[in-house]
Scaffold this motif. Structure first.
Motif, PDB file in Angstrom:
ATOM      1  N   SER A 164     100.576 -58.252   9.745  1.00  0.00           N
ATOM      2  CA  SER A 164      99.210 -58.704   9.449  1.00  0.00           C
ATOM      3  C   SER A 164      98.213 -57.825   9.382  1.00  0.00           C
ATOM      4  CB  SER A 164      98.864 -59.756  10.468  1.00  0.00           C
ATOM      5  OG  SER A 164      98.821 -59.205  12.032  1.00  0.00           O
ATOM      6  N   PHE A 165      97.656 -57.681   8.369  1.00  0.00           N
ATOM      7  CA  PHE A 165      96.599 -57.040   8.076  1.00  0.00           C
ATOM      8  C   PHE A 165      95.129 -57.769   7.891  1.00  0.00           C
ATOM      9  CE2 PHE A 165      99.779 -54.212   6.559  1.00  0.00           C
ATOM     10  CZ  PHE A 165      99.473 -53.123   6.488  1.00  0.00           C
ATOM     11  N   LEU A 166      94.255 -57.850   8.955  1.00  0.00           N
ATOM     12  CA  LEU A 166      93.009 -58.780   8.868  1.00  0.00           C
ATOM     13  C   LEU A 166      92.239 -57.675   8.264  1.00  0.00           C
ATOM     14  CD1 LEU A 166      91.496 -61.218   9.755  1.00  0.00           C
ATOM     15  CD2 LEU A 166      90.999 -60.175  11.939  1.00  0.00           C
ATOM     16  N   PHE A 167      91.367 -58.548   7.243  1.00  0.00           N
ATOM     17  CA  PHE A 167      90.136 -57.854   6.536  1.00  0.00           C
ATOM     18  C   PHE A 167      88.845 -57.949   7.410  1.00  0.00           C
ATOM     19  CE2 PHE A 167      91.519 -57.777   1.986  1.00  0.00           C
ATOM     20  CZ  PHE A 167      90.991 -56.337   1.547  1.00  0.00           C
ATOM     21  N   VAL A 168      88.086 -56.994   7.708  1.00  0.00           N
ATOM     22  CA  VAL A 168      86.866 -57.340   8.419  1.00  0.00           C
ATOM     23  C   VAL A 168      85.790 -56.506   7.451  1.00  0.00           C
ATOM     24  CG1 VAL A 168      85.721 -56.729  10.654  1.00  0.00           C
ATOM     25  CG2 VAL A 168      88.346 -56.887  10.629  1.00  0.00           C
ATOM     26  N   PRO A 169      84.664 -57.314   7.405  1.00  0.00           N
ATOM     27  CA  PRO A 169      83.732 -56.784   6.612  1.00  0.00           C
ATOM     28  C   PRO A 169      83.185 -55.490   7.416  1.00  0.00           C
ATOM     29  CG  PRO A 169      83.655 -59.068   6.279  1.00  0.00           C
ATOM     30  CD  PRO A 169      84.461 -58.670   7.419  1.00  0.00           C
ATOM     31  N   GLY A 170      82.979 -54.294   6.755  1.00  0.00           N
ATOM     32  CA  GLY A 170      82.657 -53.066   7.463  1.00  0.00           C
ATOM     33  C   GLY A 170      81.022 -53.031   7.855  1.00  0.00           C
ATOM     34  N   ASP A 171      80.297 -54.204   7.405  1.00  0.00           N
ATOM     35  CA  ASP A 171      78.898 -54.059   7.840  1.00  0.00           C
ATOM     36  C   ASP A 171      78.752 -55.246   8.561  1.00  0.00           C
ATOM     37  OD1 ASP A 171      79.385 -56.232   6.031  1.00  0.00           O
ATOM     38  OD2 ASP A 171      77.288 -55.981   5.325  1.00  0.00           O
ATOM     39  N   SER A 172      79.722 -55.829   9.349  1.00  0.00           N
ATOM     40  CA  SER A 172      79.513 -56.955  10.297  1.00  0.00           C
ATOM     41  C   SER A 172      79.861 -56.620  11.670  1.00  0.00           C
ATOM     42  CB  SER A 172      80.087 -58.249   9.965  1.00  0.00           C
ATOM     43  OG  SER A 172      80.167 -59.175  10.870  1.00  0.00           O
ATOM     44  N   GLU A 173      78.690 -56.167  12.474  1.00  0.00           N
ATOM     45  CA  GLU A 173      79.062 -55.747  13.942  1.00  0.00           C
ATOM     46  C   GLU A 173      79.768 -56.763  14.684  1.00  0.00           C
ATOM     47  OE1 GLU A 173      76.557 -53.291  17.105  1.00  0.00           O
ATOM     48  OE2 GLU A 173      75.820 -54.059  15.162  1.00  0.00           O
ATOM     49  N   LYS A 174      79.364 -58.226  14.481  1.00  0.00           N
ATOM     50  CA  LYS A 174      80.109 -59.222  14.896  1.00  0.00           C
ATOM     51  C   LYS A 174      81.636 -59.245  14.709  1.00  0.00           C
ATOM     52  CE  LYS A 174      79.952 -64.101  14.580  1.00  0.00           C
ATOM     53  NZ  LYS A 174      78.780 -65.164  14.553  1.00  0.00           N
ATOM     54  N   LYS A 175      82.025 -59.336  13.677  1.00  0.00           N
ATOM     55  CA  LYS A 175      83.446 -59.221  12.947  1.00  0.00           C
ATOM     56  C   LYS A 175      84.303 -58.085  13.518  1.00  0.00           C
ATOM     57  CE  LYS A 175      82.282 -62.851   9.483  1.00  0.00           C
ATOM     58  NZ  LYS A 175      81.888 -62.671   8.063  1.00  0.00           N
TER      59      LYS A 175
END
Ligand code: COA
Ligand code: MG
Length: 296
Positions: free
Chosen positions: A5-16
Motif C-alpha cells: 500500500s502506498f498512501l498519498f498524503v498532500p504535502g501541504d497538509s500538516e494534519k494529514k
C-alpha cells in the motif's frame, strides 16, 4: 521489497502528514504535485523536506515523494528533498523512459552532492499522457537501474485526451483505460519491476475496493495506491497471500521437491508443470517478505 500500500498524503497538509504515519501503509507518498494548489507548491516542498529530515532511519512506512514534472518545478523538488534520503520518487506524467533517464542523472548528481548512499528508487505513473502508452515497452531496455515499479493513472490521461469520462456505462474502466492498465502491467513485468494498481477513488466504498484489489492481485499487481487511510487495511489484506494460497503453494513446491529434477507432477488430480512451480515459489517469496517487514 514488497510494498502493498502506498498512501498519498498532500504535502501541504500538516494534519494529514501527521496521520499518514499511523495509517498502517507500507509506504507514504508525500505529494508535491496534483493534490497541492499552485500557490502552495513552495510551502509543500519545504514541509515535505522538513518532514523527511525529521525522520532519518525511521522504522514506520517507507517515505516516497511525488515530484512535479521536471519542467514544472520538479527539478527544485529534487534539489530540496533528495538530501533527506527519501526511499523513492514517484514520477508523474512521463512521456516515456527518457524522462526517467534525465531524472536519474539529476539524482546521481544530488546523491553525490548530499552524501546520500541508498539510491533513490523510481516509480513512474507511466500512462498519464497521450504519448506515454506507446513508450511502455521501452522501459525494459532503458537501463533504468533505479526503476522499482510502474503504476498507471486514468485521471490525467482522460484529461489529456479530452475524454468526458474514463468509465463505461457499467462503472468499470472504459476500453482505453483497460488497455493501458494491462499494458502497464505487462511493461512492469517485462522490465522485471513491481506493477502497482492505480487508486480507487470511491473511498467510502470498502466492498468495492476489496473486490477490485482482489482482481488486481489475481492479475499480477503486487500493490496499490491509497488516497485515504481507511483504504489501507483492505489493500494490505488483498495483496498479502492468504493462508490458503500459502498452504497450496507449499504443497506444490513439496510435490516437485519429492522428485528432484522432475518437470511435471500431479496434485489433487491436476497437472502441474514448471510455470505452476514458479508461481508457487513467488507466492511463498511474497509471503516471507511481508512477514519479514512485520518483524518478529
Ligand atoms: N493521508 C493522511 N490523513 C488523511 C488522508 C490522507 N490521504 N485522507 C484523510 N485523512 C485524515 C483526515 O485529515 C481526517 O483526519 P481527522 O479525523 O483528524 O479530521 C481523517 O483522515 C478522516 O478523513 P475524512 O474526513 O474521511 O476525509 P476528508 O474529507 O478529510 O478527505 C480527501 C478526503 C480525499 C480530500 C483526502 O482523503 C485526501 O486528501 N486524500 C489524498 C488525496 C491525494 O493526495 N491525491 C493525490 C493523488 S491523485
Ligand atoms: Mg494527476
Amino acid at each position: 521489497m514488497t510494498l502493498r500500500s502506498f498512501l498519498f498524503v498532500p504535502g501541504d497538509s500538516e494534519k494529514k502528514l501527521g496521520k499518514g504515519a499511523e495509517s498502517g501503509a507500507d509506504a507514504l507518498i508525500l505529494d508535491l504535485e496534483d493534490s497541492v494548489a499552485p500557490d502552495r507548491k513552495v510551502l509543500a516542498r519545504n514541509m515535505v523536506a522538513e518532514y523527511l529530515a525529521a525522520r532519518p532511519g525511521q522504522t514506520g512506512p517507507e517515505l516516497w515523494v511525488r515530484m512535479n514534472p521536471l519542467a514544472e518545478g520538479g527539478l527544485d523538488d529534487l534539489v530540496a528533498v533528495v538530501r533527506a534520503g527519501p526511499a523513492g520518487v514517484m514520477v508523474p506524467k512521463p512521456d516515456g523512459p527518457a524522462d526517467l533517464v534525465r531524472i536519474s542523472h539529476v539524482l546521481d548528481a544530488l546523491e553525490r552532492r548530499d552524501g546520500v548512499t541508498a539510491p533513490v528508487r523510481l516509480l513512474p505513473v507511466a500512462t498519464e499522457t497521450a504519448r506515454a502508452p506507446f513508450a511502455l515497452s521501452s522501459y525494459a531496455d532503458a537501463g533504468l537501474t533505479r526503476l522499482w515499479g510502474m503504476t498507471w493513472g486514468a485521471e490525467d490521461l482522460s484529461s489529456a485526451i479530452g475524454a468526458r469520462t474514463n468509465k463505461g456505462p457499467d462503472g468499470t474502466w472504459a476500453t482505453t483505460y483497460k488497455v493501458v492498465r494491462s499494458m502497464c502491467l505487462l511493461a512492469a513485468k517485462s522490465a522485471g519491476v513491481e506493477a502497482i494498481e492505480t487508486l480507487y477513488a470511491d473511498f467510502r466504498n470498502e466492498a468495492g475496493l476489496i473486490a477490485d484489489c482482489q482482481e488486481a492481485a489475481r492479475e499480477g499487481f503486487t500493490g496499490r495506491i491509497a488516497i485515504h487511510p481507511a483504504q489501507v487495511a483492505a489493500i494490505n489484506a488483498a495483496f498479502t497471500p492468504s493462508p490458503e494460497e500459502v498452504a497450496h503453494a507449499t504443497r506444490v513446491v513439496a510435490a516437485f521437491n519429492a522428485t528432484p529434477g522432475i518437470g511435471v507432477v500431479g496434485l489433487d488430480g491436476k497437472m502441474l508443470d514448471i510455470p505452476h512451480l514458479k508461481q508457487a515459489q513467488r507466492v511463498l517469496g511474497q509471503a516471507a517478505a511481508i512477514a519479514a517487514r512485520r518483524g518478529p
